[in-house]
Each structure stands twice: as C-alpha cells, then as structure tokens.
Design a protein around this motif. Sequence first.
Motif, PDB file in Angstrom:
ATOM      1  N   ASP B  62       0.833  -1.206   0.000  1.00  0.00           N
ATOM      2  CA  ASP B  62       0.000   0.000   0.000  1.00  0.00           C
ATOM      3  C   ASP B  62       0.866   1.254   0.000  1.00  0.00           C
ATOM      4  O   ASP B  62       1.759   1.382   0.841  1.00  0.00           O
ATOM      5  N   PRO B  63       0.603   2.171  -0.917  1.00  0.00           N
ATOM      6  CA  PRO B  63       1.373   3.412  -0.884  1.00  0.00           C
ATOM      7  C   PRO B  63       1.043   4.209   0.380  1.00  0.00           C
ATOM      8  O   PRO B  63      -0.113   4.299   0.764  1.00  0.00           O
ATOM      9  N   VAL B  64       2.071   4.735   1.022  1.00  0.00           N
ATOM     10  CA  VAL B  64       1.858   5.595   2.191  1.00  0.00           C
ATOM     11  C   VAL B  64       2.325   7.000   1.811  1.00  0.00           C
ATOM     12  O   VAL B  64       3.120   7.158   0.890  1.00  0.00           O
ATOM     13  N   PRO B  65       1.839   8.021   2.504  1.00  0.00           N
ATOM     14  CA  PRO B  65       2.226   9.388   2.125  1.00  0.00           C
ATOM     15  C   PRO B  65       3.728   9.631   2.279  1.00  0.00           C
ATOM     16  O   PRO B  65       4.337   9.149   3.246  1.00  0.00           O
ATOM     17  N   VAL B  66       4.274  10.349   1.330  1.00  0.00           N
ATOM     18  CA  VAL B  66       5.682  10.758   1.364  1.00  0.00           C
ATOM     19  C   VAL B  66       5.702  12.282   1.493  1.00  0.00           C
ATOM     20  O   VAL B  66       5.078  12.976   0.686  1.00  0.00           O
ATOM     21  N   ILE B  67       6.392  12.780   2.511  1.00  0.00           N
ATOM     22  CA  ILE B  67       6.501  14.229   2.714  1.00  0.00           C
ATOM     23  C   ILE B  67       7.955  14.609   2.487  1.00  0.00           C
ATOM     24  O   ILE B  67       8.842  14.097   3.181  1.00  0.00           O
ATOM     25  N   ALA B  68       8.186  15.498   1.514  1.00  0.00           N
ATOM     26  CA  ALA B  68       9.558  15.829   1.138  1.00  0.00           C
ATOM     27  C   ALA B  68       9.823  17.319   1.286  1.00  0.00           C
ATOM     28  O   ALA B  68       8.958  18.153   1.003  1.00  0.00           O
ATOM     29  N   CYS B  69      11.047  17.659   1.708  1.00  0.00           N
ATOM     30  CA  CYS B  69      11.457  19.063   1.765  1.00  0.00           C
ATOM     31  C   CYS B  69      12.787  19.215   1.049  1.00  0.00           C
ATOM     32  O   CYS B  69      13.476  18.241   0.777  1.00  0.00           O
ATOM     33  N   GLY B  70      13.133  20.457   0.728  1.00  0.00           N
ATOM     34  CA  GLY B  70      14.438  20.743   0.127  1.00  0.00           C
ATOM     35  C   GLY B  70      14.336  21.110  -1.340  1.00  0.00           C
ATOM     36  O   GLY B  70      13.256  21.428  -1.852  1.00  0.00           O
ATOM     37  N   MET B  71      15.450  21.038  -2.035  1.00  0.00           N
ATOM     38  CA  MET B  71      15.550  21.520  -3.413  1.00  0.00           C
ATOM     39  C   MET B  71      14.694  20.705  -4.378  1.00  0.00           C
ATOM     40  O   MET B  71      14.487  21.110  -5.523  1.00  0.00           O
ATOM     41  N   VAL B  72      14.171  19.551  -3.920  1.00  0.00           N
ATOM     42  CA  VAL B  72      13.214  18.788  -4.724  1.00  0.00           C
ATOM     43  C   VAL B  72      12.014  19.660  -5.110  1.00  0.00           C
ATOM     44  O   VAL B  72      11.360  19.409  -6.127  1.00  0.00           O
ATOM     45  N   GLY B  73      11.762  20.717  -4.335  1.00  0.00           N
ATOM     46  CA  GLY B  73      10.631  21.610  -4.615  1.00  0.00           C
ATOM     47  C   GLY B  73      10.996  22.853  -5.403  1.00  0.00           C
ATOM     48  O   GLY B  73      10.181  23.776  -5.532  1.00  0.00           O
ATOM     49  N   SER B  74      12.218  22.905  -5.944  1.00  0.00           N
ATOM     50  CA  SER B  74      12.613  24.081  -6.725  1.00  0.00           C
ATOM     51  C   SER B  74      12.162  23.943  -8.168  1.00  0.00           C
ATOM     52  O   SER B  74      11.674  22.895  -8.587  1.00  0.00           O
ATOM     53  N   ARG B  75      12.337  25.013  -8.925  1.00  0.00           N
ATOM     54  CA  ARG B  75      11.915  25.003 -10.339  1.00  0.00           C
ATOM     55  C   ARG B  75      12.621  23.897 -11.104  1.00  0.00           C
ATOM     56  O   ARG B  75      12.058  23.321 -12.025  1.00  0.00           O
ATOM     57  N   GLN B  76      13.868  23.576 -10.704  1.00  0.00           N
ATOM     58  CA  GLN B  76      14.609  22.508 -11.385  1.00  0.00           C
ATOM     59  C   GLN B  76      14.357  21.155 -10.713  1.00  0.00           C
ATOM     60  O   GLN B  76      15.007  20.168 -11.038  1.00  0.00           O
ATOM     61  N   GLY B  77      13.430  21.114  -9.752  1.00  0.00           N
ATOM     62  CA  GLY B  77      13.187  19.891  -8.992  1.00  0.00           C
ATOM     63  C   GLY B  77      12.079  19.048  -9.594  1.00  0.00           C
ATOM     64  O   GLY B  77      11.798  19.107 -10.801  1.00  0.00           O
ATOM     65  N   TRP B  78      11.432  18.244  -8.738  1.00  0.00           N
ATOM     66  CA  TRP B  78      10.369  17.335  -9.190  1.00  0.00           C
ATOM     67  C   TRP B  78       9.105  18.140  -9.493  1.00  0.00           C
ATOM     68  O   TRP B  78       8.441  17.948 -10.511  1.00  0.00           O
ATOM     69  N   VAL B  79       8.773  19.042  -8.583  1.00  0.00           N
ATOM     70  CA  VAL B  79       7.613  19.920  -8.788  1.00  0.00           C
ATOM     71  C   VAL B  79       7.942  21.228  -8.070  1.00  0.00           C
ATOM     72  O   VAL B  79       8.607  21.222  -7.034  1.00  0.00           O
ATOM     73  N   GLU B  80       7.531  22.356  -8.659  1.00  0.00           N
ATOM     74  CA  GLU B  80       7.850  23.627  -8.019  1.00  0.00           C
ATOM     75  C   GLU B  80       6.834  23.915  -6.911  1.00  0.00           C
ATOM     76  O   GLU B  80       5.636  24.082  -7.182  1.00  0.00           O
ATOM     77  N   ALA B  81       7.298  23.937  -5.684  1.00  0.00           N
ATOM     78  CA  ALA B  81       6.444  24.282  -4.540  1.00  0.00           C
ATOM     79  C   ALA B  81       6.660  25.768  -4.276  1.00  0.00           C
ATOM     80  O   ALA B  81       7.730  26.154  -3.816  1.00  0.00           O
ATOM     81  N   PRO B  82       5.667  26.607  -4.614  1.00  0.00           N
ATOM     82  CA  PRO B  82       5.915  28.063  -4.654  1.00  0.00           C
ATOM     83  C   PRO B  82       6.392  28.612  -3.306  1.00  0.00           C
ATOM     84  O   PRO B  82       5.951  28.173  -2.251  1.00  0.00           O
ATOM     85  N   TYR B  83       7.302  29.600  -3.374  1.00  0.00           N
ATOM     86  CA  TYR B  83       7.782  30.251  -2.157  1.00  0.00           C
ATOM     87  C   TYR B  83       6.629  30.930  -1.437  1.00  0.00           C
ATOM     88  O   TYR B  83       5.741  31.501  -2.070  1.00  0.00           O
TER      89      TYR B  83
END
Lengths: 301, 301
Positions: B62-83
């Motif tokens: 079963d997939p469980v939630p994954v909570i990620a922080c860091g540069m993974v959220g930058s424009r060059q990352g997986w998805v851009e998490a807006p500032y």
Amino acid sequence: MGERVTPDWIAVDWGTTNLRAYAMQGATVLARAQSDDGMGKLSADGFEPALLALIGAWVEPDPVPVIACGMVGSRQGWVEAPYRTVPCTPLAETLTRAPTARPLDVRVVSGLSQANPADVMRGEETQVAGFLALNPGWDGVLCMPGTHTKWVHLSAGEVVSFQTFMSGELFALISTQSVLRHSLDSEGWDADAFADAVSNAMSRPEALAARLFGLRAGNLLQGTQTPVTRATLSGLLIGAELAAARPYWLGQNIAILGLGDQARAYKEALRPQGVEAMLVDTEKATLAGLTAAYRNTKALT
Amino acid sequence: MGERVTPDWIAVDWGTTNLRAYAMQGATVLARAQSDDGMGKLSADGFEPALLALIGAWVEPDPVPVIACGMVGSRQGWVEAPYRTVPCTPLAETLTRAPTARPLDVRVVSGLSQANPADVMRGEETQVAGFLALNPGWDGVLCMPGTHTKWVHLSAGEVVSFQTFMSGELFALISTQSVLRHSLDSEGWDADAFADAVSNAMSRPEALAARLFGLRAGNLLQGTQTPVTRATLSGLLIGAELAAARPYWLGQNIAILGLGDQARAYKEALRPQGVEAMLVDTEKATLAGLTAAYRNTKALT
C-alpha cells in the motif's frame, strides 16, 4: 613558430598560463610569438623544449641572450630566481641563469618579497621597472589589475611596499563555480550598478559578505538582469578591495597598468574618490622592463 | 535499499547533493536510507525512479504518504512548490503534490522568500518548524550553518526575516580551487588563529579582502603551517559574516543548527561577543519539521 629574424636578444614573459616571446633589436620588437606553454603545465625538464618550440628559429645559428620574467622563476619553474626584499629597486643587477642542455643563454628576473605584511610578486617587478623607464622620476602608486591585483608604492625609483588582492580570482571563481553562476551567464555590464556596489562596499566593507547571496535571490525573485548582477558582483569585490587598499590610493598619484575592461573598472571605481588615474599599456611596460633587465645584464658580461 | 518495514508515512530530505529517506511511524524512525541522487543530478523524470530505488520496499503493497522538503521543490526539482513570503509561519497548511506515474502520494514543502533584501530558503523552513516544535514558544535567532548559512529571526512562531551568507561555499572554493589551495592541503585547525582572524575581520571587515593573498605569501615566505592558514581563512570569512549579520545576533537569544565542526566554529566565533549559543541536532530538527508537515497535511485529507 617564430619568423626568420636575427635579433640581438629575446624578451620572454613567462607566466602561469602563457608564454610570450619577442625577438628584439635593442628596444625594438622585430617579431612576436606566443603559446599556452605556461609554467603551470610544465615540469622542470619541459621549459627548454617549450621555449625552443617557440623561438628555435631565432637562436640559430648563434644563440642570443634570452631574458625572462614571471613564474618561470618560481620554485616550480625552470630555475628559482630568489626573491629580493623591498624596499629595493624593481630590478637587480644580476639575473639567475637557467640550466640548459643546448648552448642557450637564458636569464631569469627575480621577484620581490615583503616581510610584513607577507607578500610576493613575480613578473610585476619587471612591469614596474618598465613603467619607471618610460616615466622617469615618477613617484606614486601603480595599480596592477589581474587575477591577483597588486598595489605598488614607488618612490625615488624604488618599490617601497606593495599589497596583493585576490579580487580577480574571486570574481572568476564566484561567477563560474558558485551558485551565482546561474545569474551571471553573460558578458553584459551595467555601469550604474557597478558604481553603486563600489560605493556600498567602500562605505560598508561587510556589504561584500552580506550581499553576495542576495544577487542570486534578486535574480530568482525579481528577475534582476545579468548585466546588473555581474557589475554588482565586480563592484562589491573592487569596493571591498579599495576599502582595504585606502592607504595606497588616498591622496596619491595613481597609474593603472592595463587598457582593458578590468583596468577601466578600477579607474571608474576610483573616480568618485577624486582620483584620476592614468592607464598604461601593459605590454609596453613589460617590454621596457625586460629591455632594462637586458641592458643591466649586458653591462655585466 | 530500504529494509522491510511498514511505516505510516515516509519523511524525505531531498537536497541538491543528497537524498535521505526515513520510514516513519508517527514521530518514530523505523528505518533510514540514503543515496547521492540529489536534485542537482536529476532531470524532471528522474525523481520518481530515484525515490523508488531507495524506498520501493516501504511503499508496497500500500502506498503511504511521502513528505519531502528541500531543493526537490525548486523550479529545477520534481515539482515547483511556490515560495511563501515572510513574515509567516515556517510551514503552510498545504503542500504541493508531485506528479507521479505510479500510485504514489508525494507532497513537497514550500520554501520561503523575502522581498527586501531579496532572499530565499528551501529545506531550512522545515528545520525551523522542527526546531520550534521541539522548543515551543522559543523566540530568538536560529543560525543554520552550511554551504549557504542562514540567519533566521523567529518570533511568536513566525519567521520574521532571514539572511543568507555564502561563507561556506567561499571557503570551499578558495580552499580547493584558488591559489590558496597550495597552502591549505590538510585538515588541521588552530583555534587561536581562528579567534584572531574572527576578531580582526569583525573589527575591520575589509580585512577579508586585505589578508587573503597574505595567507599564501605567509606560507611561502615564513612557512606558516597549514592548520594556521586554514583556521585563519575560516575566521576571516566567518568574522566578515558576523560583522554583516550583527543585527541578527546582537543581544539575541541564539541557537545554532548542527553539532559538527562548522557549527562549533560559529559558536566559538560568537562567544567573545558575549553570546552563548545553543547547538541543536540537525537531523532531529529536520525530522520534527517533516513530522509537523505530515500532521498538517493529514488533518486536511
């Protein structure tokens, strides 16, 4: 390869990254040659072949004296030409003979050192000598921009003291290898941004540390244009240097060695301080210095 | 590869150079895994495979939630998490969902930005949230040493302002790529030289520009030992940073994130200023922050 000429002597400016040679008749350049066989990529036995590859045609059939300045005279160079300690004239009366396999007469100019604060130069002493030969009796401070910029206090034909700054090397490292490289990927220049940054760093030298990362953030958040970021970085570095070099330029007669962008940036940075610096041709100074060294050594043999 | 565990959720600290994952049950770590698949070497479609290579065993059946922080959220990352713009709490109530090919629930924490002076953070906001979760009601300034050191002013559970310094990156560039690298080729440390250099740069921030090349010359002429040179370079950079960051630490309650050499150097540099800073475990703060983010997002679904 050098052209077919018959020089009296050969002038060589041999730095870390470049080798430049001039076939000379007295103070006149008959021919030029250059390669990227700088000191930095040569081992001890590589200097003679590198020189002959460039100027072999100029030393046949009769070898003529070769006078060399620069990092070729460092411990990692062809032969170590020991530092002379300031205060002293920029050139000694004796040069250091390089060991050669073939019948060549290669003599290397000594660098200068200063005990306190500790500092060294190699190559610039020849340019200082050349500048003084071209401007007899000149007293003041010579600013010599480069990877490592030197400020040199000259009085009565002697180097009184000098100080080296790494601003040029820091600009290159920060603009090509740090996180700021992403915000600096072009050649543009904004003169107002430069002047503002110089002024800011001169009045608050801690601005250099405080503002660097802000250049990246300003580009990300506000879309600050590359020419503004590039000129601001340069201005912060040169402004911090001028704050530290104040005893060298305040109330002094200033000449700047160089006619290019970096020399002009120093000139522009000094102008608001009421300093109108004179720009000087680097190659002319180098050749005049090597010519002075050649005449010194000729008188001795 | 991750061990066979059945977590409730997965905490991910995904920076530029490293990927660290934790199988979590509430706030308890069941297992750890890490790889060098940092954001810096991944293209957009490389994030999901990189994550699954590390934690595939934890999200089956079963997939469980994954909570990620860091540069993974930058424009060059997986998805851009807006500032999000300060002043604000370190964590938002919503996270940004990353696009996935397989049925995975990956949510990314937003970074923080500041308009004036322009500044940004990604990853540190999660550590700030974790630090506050571990120290409820704490007001003061959090110093977060790293490649880019952040000084973060916290009050009433919000980030009021922050400032980033590049001293860590400059130390790395200067000590490995500049002419000073020849004088810094070991790991030694001289505590007195560090304290002297900090003091010198704090009282005269222009000392940073003035003294760098002298470190090389001192080594050449006086044989200054590597541990002295290394500690002096660090002290000049940290001293210049402290001079610029004075509004952040003067008269403030200070905590420093980290237990290693760099964190201890900041602590030592602050002590003569009458600041007794507390050192904080970085991994604990990161995990507490990701746990807070997981609890926020869980309340919403």
